[in-house]
Design a protein around this motif. Structure first.
Motif, PDB file in Angstrom:
ATOM      1  N   GLU A 171       0.819  -1.203   0.000  1.00 15.06           N
ATOM      2  CA  GLU A 171       0.000   0.000   0.000  1.00 15.06           C
ATOM      3  C   GLU A 171       0.859   1.262   0.000  1.00 15.06           C
ATOM      4  O   GLU A 171       0.378   2.353  -0.312  1.00 15.06           O
ATOM      5  CB  GLU A 171      -0.965   0.000   1.192  1.00 15.06           C
ATOM      6  N   LEU A 172       2.128   1.131   0.381  1.00 13.12           N
ATOM      7  CA  LEU A 172       3.034   2.280   0.358  1.00 13.12           C
ATOM      8  C   LEU A 172       3.635   2.404  -1.032  1.00 13.12           C
ATOM      9  O   LEU A 172       4.114   1.415  -1.594  1.00 13.12           O
ATOM     10  CB  LEU A 172       4.145   2.071   1.390  1.00 13.12           C
ATOM     11  N   VAL A 173       3.562   3.556  -1.648  1.00 15.97           N
ATOM     12  CA  VAL A 173       4.117   3.682  -3.006  1.00 15.97           C
ATOM     13  C   VAL A 173       5.453   4.443  -3.016  1.00 15.97           C
ATOM     14  O   VAL A 173       6.238   4.336  -3.946  1.00 15.97           O
ATOM     15  CB  VAL A 173       3.131   4.395  -3.954  1.00 15.97           C
ATOM     16  N   SER A 216     -15.178   1.035  -0.254  1.00 20.08           N
ATOM     17  CA  SER A 216     -14.625   2.242  -0.894  1.00 20.08           C
ATOM     18  C   SER A 216     -14.242   3.265   0.173  1.00 20.08           C
ATOM     19  O   SER A 216     -14.756   3.244   1.291  1.00 20.08           O
ATOM     20  CB  SER A 216     -15.656   2.831  -1.848  1.00 20.08           C
ATOM     21  N   PHE A 217     -13.275   4.121  -0.238  1.00 21.59           N
ATOM     22  CA  PHE A 217     -12.989   5.304   0.581  1.00 21.59           C
ATOM     23  C   PHE A 217     -13.711   6.456  -0.069  1.00 21.59           C
ATOM     24  O   PHE A 217     -13.654   6.632  -1.283  1.00 21.59           O
ATOM     25  CB  PHE A 217     -11.477   5.599   0.592  1.00 21.59           C
ATOM     26  N   THR A 218     -14.398   7.246   0.763  1.00 16.39           N
ATOM     27  CA  THR A 218     -15.048   8.422   0.183  1.00 16.39           C
ATOM     28  C   THR A 218     -14.706   9.612   1.050  1.00 16.39           C
ATOM     29  O   THR A 218     -14.248   9.469   2.194  1.00 16.39           O
ATOM     30  CB  THR A 218     -16.576   8.285   0.163  1.00 16.39           C
ATOM     31  N   GLU A 219     -14.918  10.770   0.465  1.00 17.00           N
ATOM     32  CA  GLU A 219     -14.770  11.966   1.290  1.00 17.00           C
ATOM     33  C   GLU A 219     -16.061  12.148   2.075  1.00 17.00           C
ATOM     34  O   GLU A 219     -17.040  11.445   1.854  1.00 17.00           O
ATOM     35  CB  GLU A 219     -14.519  13.167   0.379  1.00 17.00           C
ATOM     36  N   ALA A 220     -16.020  13.142   2.948  1.00 16.28           N
ATOM     37  CA  ALA A 220     -17.201  13.359   3.800  1.00 16.28           C
ATOM     38  C   ALA A 220     -18.437  13.650   2.961  1.00 16.28           C
ATOM     39  O   ALA A 220     -19.552  13.266   3.308  1.00 16.28           O
ATOM     40  CB  ALA A 220     -16.942  14.501   4.763  1.00 16.28           C
ATOM     41  N   ASP A 221     -18.253  14.285   1.796  1.00 18.93           N
ATOM     42  CA  ASP A 221     -19.420  14.626   0.953  1.00 18.93           C
ATOM     43  C   ASP A 221     -19.841  13.472   0.055  1.00 18.93           C
ATOM     44  O   ASP A 221     -20.743  13.611  -0.753  1.00 18.93           O
ATOM     45  CB  ASP A 221     -19.130  15.869   0.128  1.00 18.93           C
ATOM     46  N   GLY A 222     -19.205  12.328   0.181  1.00 18.30           N
ATOM     47  CA  GLY A 222     -19.637  11.159  -0.585  1.00 18.30           C
ATOM     48  C   GLY A 222     -18.829  10.938  -1.853  1.00 18.30           C
ATOM     49  O   GLY A 222     -19.038   9.953  -2.537  1.00 18.30           O
ATOM     50  N   THR A 223     -17.908  11.843  -2.195  1.00 19.63           N
ATOM     51  CA  THR A 223     -17.092  11.655  -3.397  1.00 19.63           C
ATOM     52  C   THR A 223     -16.218  10.432  -3.217  1.00 19.63           C
ATOM     53  O   THR A 223     -15.536  10.279  -2.212  1.00 19.63           O
ATOM     54  CB  THR A 223     -16.187  12.882  -3.628  1.00 19.63           C
ATOM     55  N   ARG A 224     -16.279   9.558  -4.217  1.00 18.11           N
ATOM     56  CA  ARG A 224     -15.544   8.308  -4.078  1.00 18.11           C
ATOM     57  C   ARG A 224     -14.081   8.514  -4.425  1.00 18.11           C
ATOM     58  O   ARG A 224     -13.742   9.112  -5.441  1.00 18.11           O
ATOM     59  CB  ARG A 224     -16.150   7.284  -5.020  1.00 18.11           C
ATOM     60  N   LEU A 225     -13.210   8.014  -3.563  1.00 18.34           N
ATOM     61  CA  LEU A 225     -11.780   8.203  -3.789  1.00 18.34           C
ATOM     62  C   LEU A 225     -11.152   6.928  -4.327  1.00 18.34           C
ATOM     63  O   LEU A 225     -10.332   6.965  -5.241  1.00 18.34           O
ATOM     64  CB  LEU A 225     -11.107   8.598  -2.472  1.00 18.34           C
ATOM     65  N   ALA A 226     -11.526   5.835  -3.765  1.00 15.07           N
ATOM     66  CA  ALA A 226     -11.012   4.547  -4.249  1.00 15.07           C
ATOM     67  C   ALA A 226     -12.068   3.491  -3.951  1.00 15.07           C
ATOM     68  O   ALA A 226     -12.797   3.614  -2.982  1.00 15.07           O
ATOM     69  CB  ALA A 226      -9.722   4.197  -3.516  1.00 15.07           C
ATOM     70  N   LEU A 271      -4.484   4.911  -1.767  1.00 17.75           N
ATOM     71  CA  LEU A 271      -5.745   4.496  -1.107  1.00 17.75           C
ATOM     72  C   LEU A 271      -6.283   3.198  -1.708  1.00 17.75           C
ATOM     73  O   LEU A 271      -6.783   2.310  -1.023  1.00 17.75           O
ATOM     74  CB  LEU A 271      -6.805   5.603  -1.236  1.00 17.75           C
ATOM     75  N   GLN A 272      -6.144   3.113  -3.056  1.00 13.61           N
ATOM     76  CA  GLN A 272      -6.629   1.897  -3.737  1.00 13.61           C
ATOM     77  C   GLN A 272      -5.927   0.663  -3.196  1.00 13.61           C
ATOM     78  O   GLN A 272      -6.550  -0.361  -2.932  1.00 13.61           O
ATOM     79  CB  GLN A 272      -6.368   2.045  -5.248  1.00 13.61           C
ATOM     80  N   ASP A 273      -4.576   0.821  -2.963  1.00  8.82           N
ATOM     81  CA  ASP A 273      -3.837  -0.355  -2.504  1.00  8.82           C
ATOM     82  C   ASP A 273      -4.147  -0.691  -1.054  1.00  8.82           C
ATOM     83  O   ASP A 273      -4.056  -1.851  -0.648  1.00  8.82           O
ATOM     84  CB  ASP A 273      -2.343  -0.129  -2.703  1.00  8.82           C
ATOM     85  N   ILE A 274      -4.511   0.355  -0.253  1.00  8.01           N
ATOM     86  CA  ILE A 274      -4.941   0.023   1.129  1.00  8.01           C
ATOM     87  C   ILE A 274      -6.161  -0.898   1.064  1.00  8.01           C
ATOM     88  O   ILE A 274      -6.226  -1.929   1.731  1.00  8.01           O
ATOM     89  CB  ILE A 274      -5.290   1.306   1.920  1.00  8.01           C
ATOM     90  N   LEU A 275      -7.095  -0.507   0.163  1.00 12.03           N
ATOM     91  CA  LEU A 275      -8.301  -1.336   0.030  1.00 12.03           C
ATOM     92  C   LEU A 275      -7.943  -2.731  -0.444  1.00 12.03           C
ATOM     93  O   LEU A 275      -8.412  -3.738   0.093  1.00 12.03           O
ATOM     94  CB  LEU A 275      -9.298  -0.697  -0.948  1.00 12.03           C
ATOM     95  N   GLY A 315      -1.751   7.712 -18.268  1.00  9.15           N
ATOM     96  CA  GLY A 315      -3.034   8.395 -18.511  1.00  9.15           C
ATOM     97  C   GLY A 315      -4.029   8.206 -17.406  1.00  9.15           C
ATOM     98  O   GLY A 315      -4.998   8.944 -17.305  1.00  9.15           O
ATOM     99  N   LEU A 316      -3.767   7.221 -16.586  1.00  9.54           N
ATOM    100  CA  LEU A 316      -4.701   7.019 -15.463  1.00  9.54           C
ATOM    101  C   LEU A 316      -4.217   7.850 -14.290  1.00  9.54           C
ATOM    102  O   LEU A 316      -3.296   8.651 -14.411  1.00  9.54           O
ATOM    103  CB  LEU A 316      -4.759   5.545 -15.101  1.00  9.54           C
ATOM    104  N   GLY A 317      -4.794   7.638 -13.180  1.00 10.15           N
ATOM    105  CA  GLY A 317      -4.354   8.356 -11.996  1.00 10.15           C
ATOM    106  C   GLY A 317      -4.708   7.577 -10.767  1.00 10.15           C
ATOM    107  O   GLY A 317      -5.333   6.534 -10.837  1.00 10.15           O
ATOM    108  N   MET A 318      -4.281   8.079  -9.656  1.00 10.27           N
ATOM    109  CA  MET A 318      -4.633   7.413  -8.409  1.00 10.27           C
ATOM    110  C   MET A 318      -4.731   8.422  -7.286  1.00 10.27           C
ATOM    111  O   MET A 318      -4.152   9.498  -7.339  1.00 10.27           O
ATOM    112  CB  MET A 318      -3.611   6.324  -8.079  1.00 10.27           C
ATOM    113  N   GLU A 319      -5.493   8.044  -6.260  1.00  8.56           N
ATOM    114  CA  GLU A 319      -5.681   8.897  -5.096  1.00  8.56           C
ATOM    115  C   GLU A 319      -4.643   8.485  -4.066  1.00  8.56           C
ATOM    116  O   GLU A 319      -4.544   7.295  -3.739  1.00  8.56           O
ATOM    117  CB  GLU A 319      -7.107   8.693  -4.564  1.00  8.56           C
ATOM    118  N   VAL A 320      -3.893   9.422  -3.607  1.00  9.91           N
ATOM    119  CA  VAL A 320      -2.859   9.085  -2.617  1.00  9.91           C
ATOM    120  C   VAL A 320      -3.009   9.969  -1.403  1.00  9.91           C
ATOM    121  O   VAL A 320      -3.737  10.971  -1.411  1.00  9.91           O
ATOM    122  CB  VAL A 320      -1.435   9.240  -3.196  1.00  9.91           C
TER     123      VAL A 320
END
Ligand code: ADP
Length: 687
Positions: free
Chosen positions: A94-96, A205-215, A186-190, A158-163
């Protein structure tokens, strides 16, 4: 009486409908609650899973912090540090990236994960500088690890990730010597921390407080029923929301065993209700049949004229029907009252009846044809009854008492008494009439010889007195003879007078005329005729023309005539080979032929005056062998008979009586065989 015919049927139907409705609502509620319960179970399990997942993530992060702190052990050189850091990165997917920075956040060394291309190769590290600075300042303030908020990193492909960065302040002897920065994907933590524990039907999934999905990890949601649970992952400096969704495959009709059980029970309940309904219907039918049977029995009992009484084996009356109450004059309540001397037993006969009852209760079956007894009415009057008794057997075949039927035979007795009296009267007058007829005949027959005796006696006395007149003195013998002759003459005269007075006495009945209905004459002799008819197996028929006038006659004598003719007719038919034994007694207005015959067969004087309306004809017809010509010639001759025990006075008496009334008596052959005797009597009130 069926269910539909009862006045309560509509209400009962409504009750049934309500019951069915309530049961249906109850069952629907049960199914719904079972579904709800099942959903809450699933939800609870999911909440627990989410809690566990957050705990797991937190534990993994804490373990990583310890691993990272271990890198700074013993003041390593940057190369040695890089080797150790690479080791940590190999272990912790999970550590990059791990960076060692100085106190001013200048980079001293860094290592990227060997599992993927360097994350910051494309955009560099500068974009995240402010996040890092903020995390490290928080870390310094806490003197412990602190996390930056997550941010998106575009990758070279071209992709991305949430860290998310972790900043660990390095402090040596109370002095800040630098910082350790670790970047988490975050994806790898999951994937690595939670992945193994996830089931196929879960999505984490991990989301922000407003429900936005992060991973996100796991299958996209399928099916209708999705359950979601979320939990805050509160880290120093940053807060994430961990959300787990779970779903059920196809929409379930039977969501679980409980629902299936409830449904099965519901079906069973409805089936039981239906069976119960059917049973109740059957019971209702049986009840109404029973009521019908009871009503029928009651109607039957009430219509009976026979009194009924049931007694238990102890002699206590348990039931009486209305006819019995009417008969004895007590009501049912008085008769069934326990321990009472039976109120309809005459006091004088109580002992005898008690003995009889004791014999009966001992089990002696009474005669089938019944026996006679005497009961007492409430008013104290006695009356005869005919009693039939039979054992009372219950449904189990056990004798529970005695059933008795009573017939009030007082009326029967009265009729019997009347008929016996009239029979005696008829027989007495028959004897009297015969004696009268005999006396009349004797007087007729004796008058001449007596007259002869008297005139011979007178002649003899005259002869003697002639001699005396011729002056010839009478010898003593002659005087005695003269006296005896005179006595003979006197006695002969006396005998003549006696006979005349007997004759007059018999003839005096001529005066006993009364107006009688023709039917009454028949009715008076019928009991006696029937009695003999039964003995000789003869059928008796009467025909009386309608609206006949009264006849003027000596009732008793005419009854004798009818009786004599009927008796002769029945005796004529009393022969072994005689099949058609019918006695026909008819009364009608006189047919015309009698007006002619009357002049010859009748007394002449009366017959000549016969008008068609003034006379009634009484005929007695039999179907016997008829009368032979030689018998017919002497039919009315006194003392002529062809019977061994006959007197031969019957027909002669009949003719005398009829002629005394001015009528005629004739005999004619009957068709096809037999004889018809017909006599006429004067009617009154018609001229
Ligand atoms: P009794 O009946 O005593 O003989 P009746 O004078 O009544 O005397 O009858 C005389 C006879 O007439 C009888 O013996 C019988 O032979 C005859 N007789 C009377 N009635 C009938 C009849 N209906 N059929 C045939 N014979 C009869």
């Amino acid at each position: 009486m069926t269910q539909e015919r009862t006045p309560f049927a509509p209400r009962r139907r409504w009750l049934w409908l309500m019951l069915m409705g309530l049961v249906a609502v109850l069952l629907a509620m049960l199914v719904w609650l079972a579904g709800r319960y099942e959903a809450s179970q699933v939800q609870d399990r999911l909440e627990r899973d989410t809690n566990d997942a957050v705990g797991d993530v937190r534990a993994a992060l804490t373990r990583n912090v310890q691993s990272l702190q271990a890198l700074q052990f013993n003041q390593p050189t940057p190369d040695a540090w890089a080797m150790d850091a690479a080791g940590v990165l190999r272990e912790r997917r999970e550590l990059v990236r791990i960076e060692w920075r100085d106190a001013a956040l200048g980079l001293r060394s860094h290592v990227d994960t060997p599992f993927r291309a360097p994350v910051f190769a494309k955009l560099g590290r500068d974009n995240a500088q402010s996040d890092i600075a903020q995390a490290c300042s928080t870390a310094r303030r806490f003197s412990g690890p602190a996390y930056s908020s997550s941010y998106f990193v575009s990758l070279a492909d071209g992709l991305g990730m949430e860290v998310m960065d972790l900043c660990l302040p390095l402090v040596v002897q109370g002095r800040l010597t630098g910082h350790l920065l670790a970047t988490y994907s975050l994806q790898d933590i999951l994937d690595d921390v939670l992945g193994p524990q996830l089931t196929r039907s879960q999505e984490v999934s991990f989301t922000e407080a407003d429900g936005t999905r992060l991973a996100v990890r796991g299958a996209a949601s399928r099916g209708n029923r999705v359950f979601t649970a979320q939990q805050l992952l509160d880290l120093p400096g940053a807060t994430l929301v961990l959300r787990i969704s779970s779903w059920r495959g196809a929409p379930d009709i039977f969501p679980n065993v409980l629902s299936a059980l409830v449904t099965a029970m519901s079906i069973a309940l409805i089936a039981v209700l239906a069976l119960l309904g059917k049973d109740i219907r059957r019971r209702l039918k049986a009840e109404s049949d029973l009521a019908d049977a009871l009503a029928f029995r009651k109607a039957m009992e009430d219509s009976l004229v026979t009194g009924l009484r049931a007694r238990g084996l102890d002699g206590q009356t348990t039931y009486v029907n209305p006819a019995f109450c009417d008969m004895v004059g007590f009501d049912a309540e008085e008769l069934t009252r326990p321990n009472l001397p039976v109120p309809y037993w005459p006091p004088a006969l109580v002992d005898e009846y008690q003995q009889r009852q004791a014999i009966r209760l001992a089990g002696n079956v009474p005669p089938r044809e019944g026996f006679e007894s005497v009961f007492m009415r409430k008013d104290g009057s006695l009356f005869p009854v005919l009693i039939f008794e039979a054992p009372l057997i219950n449904a189990q075949g056990v004798q529970t008492g005695w059933m008795s039927a009573f017939l009030d035979i007082s009326e029967q007795r009265r009729v019997q008494e009347l008929s016996r009296a009239s029979q005696e009267r008829l027989q007495a007058t028959a004897r009297l009439a015969t004696v009268g007829e005999m006396a009349s005949l004797l007087s007729h027959e004796l008058n001449q010889p007596l007259a002869a005796i008297s005139s011979y006696a007178t002649g003899s006395v005259n002869l003697l007195s002639d001699r005396h007149a011729a002056a010839a003195p009478l010898s003593a013998l002659e005087s005695d003879l003269a006296l005896a002759m005179a006595r003979i003459g006197e006695q002969a005269e006396r005998a003549g007078k006696v006979i005349k007075s007997v004759h007059d006495f018999v003839r005096r009945r001529d005066q006993a005329r009364e107006a009688v209905a023709p039917q009454a004459l028949l009715d008076a002799v019928l009991p006696l005729v029937s009695l003999q008819a039964r003995k000789l197996a003869v059928q008796v028929q009467t025909q009386v023309q309608a609206d006949l006038p009264l006849v003027l006659c000596d009732r008793t004598m005419v009854e004798q005539v009818l009786l004599n003719l009927a008796r002769n007719a029945m005796q004529a038919m009393d022969q072994p080979d005689m099949a058609h034994r019918l006695l026909l007694m008819r009364i009608s207005r006189m047919p015309r032929r009698f007006t002619d015959e009357g002049t010859t067969a009748g007394s002449g004087k009366e017959g000549a005056g016969m008008g068609q309306k003034r006379w009634l004809a009484f005929s007695v017809a039999d179907f016997g062998p008829g009368i032979a010509p030689e018998v017919r010639q002497r039919l009315f001759t006194p003392f002529f008979t062809t019977k061994a025990e006959g007197m031969g006075l019957g027909l002669s008496l009949c003719r005398t009586v009829v002629e005394q009334h001015g009528g005629v008596l004739i005999d004619e052959p009957n068709q096809p065989h037999g004889t018809v005797f017909t006599f006429t009597l004067p009617a009154i009130g018609v001229e």
